[in-house]
Design a protein around this motif. Structure first.
Motif, PDB file in Angstrom:
ATOM      1  N   TYR A  45       9.312   3.310  -8.211  1.00 27.15           N
ATOM      2  CA  TYR A  45       8.929   1.954  -9.191  1.00 27.15           C
ATOM      3  C   TYR A  45       7.306   1.712  -8.952  1.00 27.15           C
ATOM      4  N   THR A  46       6.970   1.420 -10.247  1.00 24.57           N
ATOM      5  CA  THR A  46       5.624   0.729 -10.353  1.00 24.57           C
ATOM      6  C   THR A  46       5.540  -0.657 -10.599  1.00 24.57           C
ATOM      7  N   ALA A  47       4.932  -1.520  -9.755  1.00 28.35           N
ATOM      8  CA  ALA A  47       5.021  -3.000  -9.857  1.00 28.35           C
ATOM      9  C   ALA A  47       3.470  -3.508 -10.011  1.00 28.35           C
ATOM     10  N   ALA A  48       3.502  -4.416 -11.104  1.00 24.10           N
ATOM     11  CA  ALA A  48       2.310  -5.059 -11.559  1.00 24.10           C
ATOM     12  C   ALA A  48       2.244  -6.681 -11.163  1.00 24.10           C
ATOM     13  N   TYR A  49       1.663  -7.299 -10.138  1.00 23.67           N
ATOM     14  CA  TYR A  49       1.731  -8.625  -9.785  1.00 23.67           C
ATOM     15  C   TYR A  49       0.588  -9.410 -10.630  1.00 23.67           C
ATOM     16  N   TYR A  50       0.861 -10.533 -11.256  1.00 28.18           N
ATOM     17  CA  TYR A  50      -0.160 -11.386 -11.741  1.00 28.18           C
ATOM     18  C   TYR A  50      -0.336 -12.826 -11.239  1.00 28.18           C
ATOM     19  N   PRO A  51      -1.167 -12.911 -10.253  1.00 26.93           N
ATOM     20  CA  PRO A  51      -1.117 -14.088  -9.497  1.00 26.93           C
ATOM     21  C   PRO A  51      -1.377 -15.697 -10.192  1.00 26.93           C
ATOM     22  N   GLN A  52      -1.987 -15.432 -11.542  1.00 26.85           N
ATOM     23  CA  GLN A  52      -2.360 -16.486 -12.060  1.00 26.85           C
ATOM     24  C   GLN A  52      -1.178 -17.007 -12.952  1.00 26.85           C
ATOM     25  N   SER A  53      -0.454 -16.140 -13.534  1.00 26.15           N
ATOM     26  CA  SER A  53       0.967 -16.584 -14.291  1.00 26.15           C
ATOM     27  C   SER A  53       2.092 -16.404 -13.289  1.00 26.15           C
ATOM     28  N   LEU A  54       1.911 -15.951 -12.140  1.00 26.12           N
ATOM     29  CA  LEU A  54       3.085 -16.059 -11.057  1.00 26.12           C
ATOM     30  C   LEU A  54       4.185 -15.116 -11.756  1.00 26.12           C
ATOM     31  N   GLU A  55       3.654 -13.891 -12.186  1.00 26.92           N
ATOM     32  CA  GLU A  55       4.526 -12.768 -12.914  1.00 26.92           C
ATOM     33  C   GLU A  55       4.697 -11.677 -12.024  1.00 26.92           C
ATOM     34  N   VAL A  56       5.618 -10.814 -12.240  1.00 27.80           N
ATOM     35  CA  VAL A  56       5.615  -9.325 -11.810  1.00 27.80           C
ATOM     36  C   VAL A  56       6.564  -8.691 -12.873  1.00 27.80           C
ATOM     37  N   GLU A  57       5.845  -7.362 -13.153  1.00 32.02           N
ATOM     38  CA  GLU A  57       6.524  -6.389 -14.001  1.00 32.02           C
ATOM     39  C   GLU A  57       6.638  -5.143 -13.176  1.00 32.02           C
ATOM     40  N   TYR A  58       7.878  -4.749 -13.370  1.00 33.41           N
ATOM     41  CA  TYR A  58       8.440  -3.316 -12.617  1.00 33.41           C
ATOM     42  C   TYR A  58       8.342  -2.418 -13.789  1.00 33.41           C
ATOM     43  N   ARG A  59       7.905  -1.094 -13.538  1.00 34.64           N
ATOM     44  CA  ARG A  59       7.807  -0.447 -14.553  1.00 34.64           C
ATOM     45  C   ARG A  59       8.358   1.157 -14.023  1.00 34.64           C
ATOM     46  N   TRP A  60       9.018   1.701 -15.146  1.00 26.03           N
ATOM     47  CA  TRP A  60       9.515   3.108 -14.968  1.00 26.03           C
ATOM     48  C   TRP A  60       8.993   4.008 -16.274  1.00 26.03           C
ATOM     49  N   PRO A  61       8.957   5.311 -16.384  1.00 26.40           N
ATOM     50  CA  PRO A  61       8.718   5.919 -17.757  1.00 26.40           C
ATOM     51  C   PRO A  61       9.932   5.206 -18.640  1.00 26.40           C
ATOM     52  N   GLY A  62       9.299   4.855 -19.668  1.00 21.41           N
ATOM     53  CA  GLY A  62      10.062   4.235 -20.861  1.00 21.41           C
ATOM     54  C   GLY A  62      11.077   3.028 -20.405  1.00 21.41           C
ATOM     55  N   ARG A  63      10.753   2.305 -19.248  1.00 20.74           N
ATOM     56  CA  ARG A  63      11.471   0.960 -19.220  1.00 20.74           C
ATOM     57  C   ARG A  63      10.645   0.185 -18.420  1.00 20.74           C
ATOM     58  N   SER A  64      11.090  -1.204 -18.328  1.00 20.81           N
ATOM     59  CA  SER A  64      10.353  -2.039 -17.598  1.00 20.81           C
ATOM     60  C   SER A  64      11.058  -3.320 -17.273  1.00 20.81           C
ATOM     61  N   LEU A  65      10.691  -4.178 -16.420  1.00 18.67           N
ATOM     62  CA  LEU A  65      11.335  -5.513 -15.897  1.00 18.67           C
ATOM     63  C   LEU A  65      10.356  -6.435 -15.527  1.00 18.67           C
ATOM     64  N   ARG A  66      10.412  -7.761 -16.388  1.00 15.25           N
ATOM     65  CA  ARG A  66       9.674  -8.602 -15.940  1.00 15.25           C
ATOM     66  C   ARG A  66      10.293  -9.803 -15.439  1.00 15.25           C
TER      67      ARG A  66
END
Length: 335
Positions: free
Chosen positions: A284-305
């Protein structure tokens, strides 16, 4: 090849965690005993060390041990003190132009991946990708502090804790990068790892932690699978750690690069890997956003926030492309 991925919310240790333990314990038990029943420290030593270095986690640990049945072997395993060695490839970097973002690829064998994103409030609200049943591979807390780990490229094993528990401890007790750095200076690790941390104000560092030398804390935004120098040549070549780090540094320095394009790089070569049969595929790829307290997990063609305040439970299946499938696609494109 499919990856089953679950998002689970359970504020305090309870039946959801217990059900996961019962399902995964046979495999973890085999791993924990893989070097013999006496290779790991005893219960009293393990408990003493956890209380010494991470006392705030002791009540959570005791609750988990009770849910696991209270046995000696289960208690020793859950302390994660001097566990068997394990390796993983990873790429991680902090993007900090418009706002701070921690981006990481987790490269490992899909057969050994728990596939659990756990939302808890053991000491405070935390979202973490779980390993070893309660440790963290990466995560974010309600202060916005975000952290991820990667193997440090040295197979020396020493006396200390498994790094997923150290990462969990940081997320449960720290508010900012400065306090996280202090933890990494004093809590011993049993292997070499790189831990990248960024907080809500944009302060960041990468720590090179080792069992045989003091932690090195640097204002480095990029980390792959080596530390100050290459110490394991075969591993470095197999995982292209030097090439991946150089690529990230170049992309981060490019004035034309944007936050989104930088995150997209993690789903492309040389960062994205399909070597699943060799245990170095990107799960997986994870992108963490400290200011909005969010995380997005990504795969080719798919994602989960997911968010700290709006976490949603669910299940998903992600299809992972094998290395030969990717090569076939490239040939078809060239033809």
């Amino acid at each position: 090849m499919e990856l089953r991925f679950m998002s689970i919310s359970e504020a305090k240790p309870g039946p959801k965690w217990q059900a996961t333990f019962e399902r995964l314990w046979p495999a973890y038990r085999r791993w924990f005993l893989s070097e013999g029943p006496r290779a790991r420290p005893g219960y009293q030593t393990s408990q003493k060390k956890l209380r010494q270095y991470m006392p705030e986690l002791a009540p959570v640990y005791e609750s988990l041990v009770d849910l696991a049945g209270g046995g000696d072997l289960e208690a020793r395993f859950l302390s994660l003190y001097c566990p068997p060695p394990y390796l993983a490839g990873c790429s991680q970097a902090v993007w900090s132009r418009e706002r701070p973002v921690l981006v990481r690829n987790y490269d490992y064998s899909p057969r050994l991946f728990e596939g659990r994103l756990l939302h808890t409030c053991w000491r405070r609200p935390v979202i973490a990708m779980v390993d070893c049943l309660w440790g963290a591979l990466d995560g974010i807390n309600d202060a916005g502090l975000s952290a991820s780990l990667s193997f440090g490229g040295n197979k020396t094993v020493g006396t200390g804790f498994g790094v997923p528990l150290i990462l969990r401890y940081i997320l449960e007790t720290c508010d900012d990068a400065e306090s996280a750095a202090e933890v990494l200076k004093r809590v011993p690790t049993h292997m070499h790892y790189n831990i990248t941390v960024v907080d809500r104000k944009g302060a960041f560092f990468t720590a090179h932690v080792s069992p045989d030398r003091p932690a090195i804390i640097r204002d480095e935004p990029v980390s792959t699978n080596h530390q100050e120098r290459i110490e394991w040549d075969d591993y470095a070549r197999a995982t292209t750690t030097v090439e991946r780090k150089k690529h990230l540094e170049q992309r981060r320095a490019d004035p034309e690069e944007t936050e989104q394009s930088f995150i997209d790089r993690f789903l492309e070569a040389p960062l994205y890997s399909t070597k699943f049969e060799r245990a170095f595929g990107t799960l997986y790829t994870a992108a963490y956003y400290p200011q909005s307290l969010e995380v997005e997990y990504r795969w080719p063609g798919r994602s989960l926030r997911q968010t700290i305040d709006g976490f949603k439970e669910g299940r998903m299946v992600v299809r992972l492309k094998r290395e030969r499938e990717t090569l076939n696609e490239k040939r078809e494109t060239l033809n």
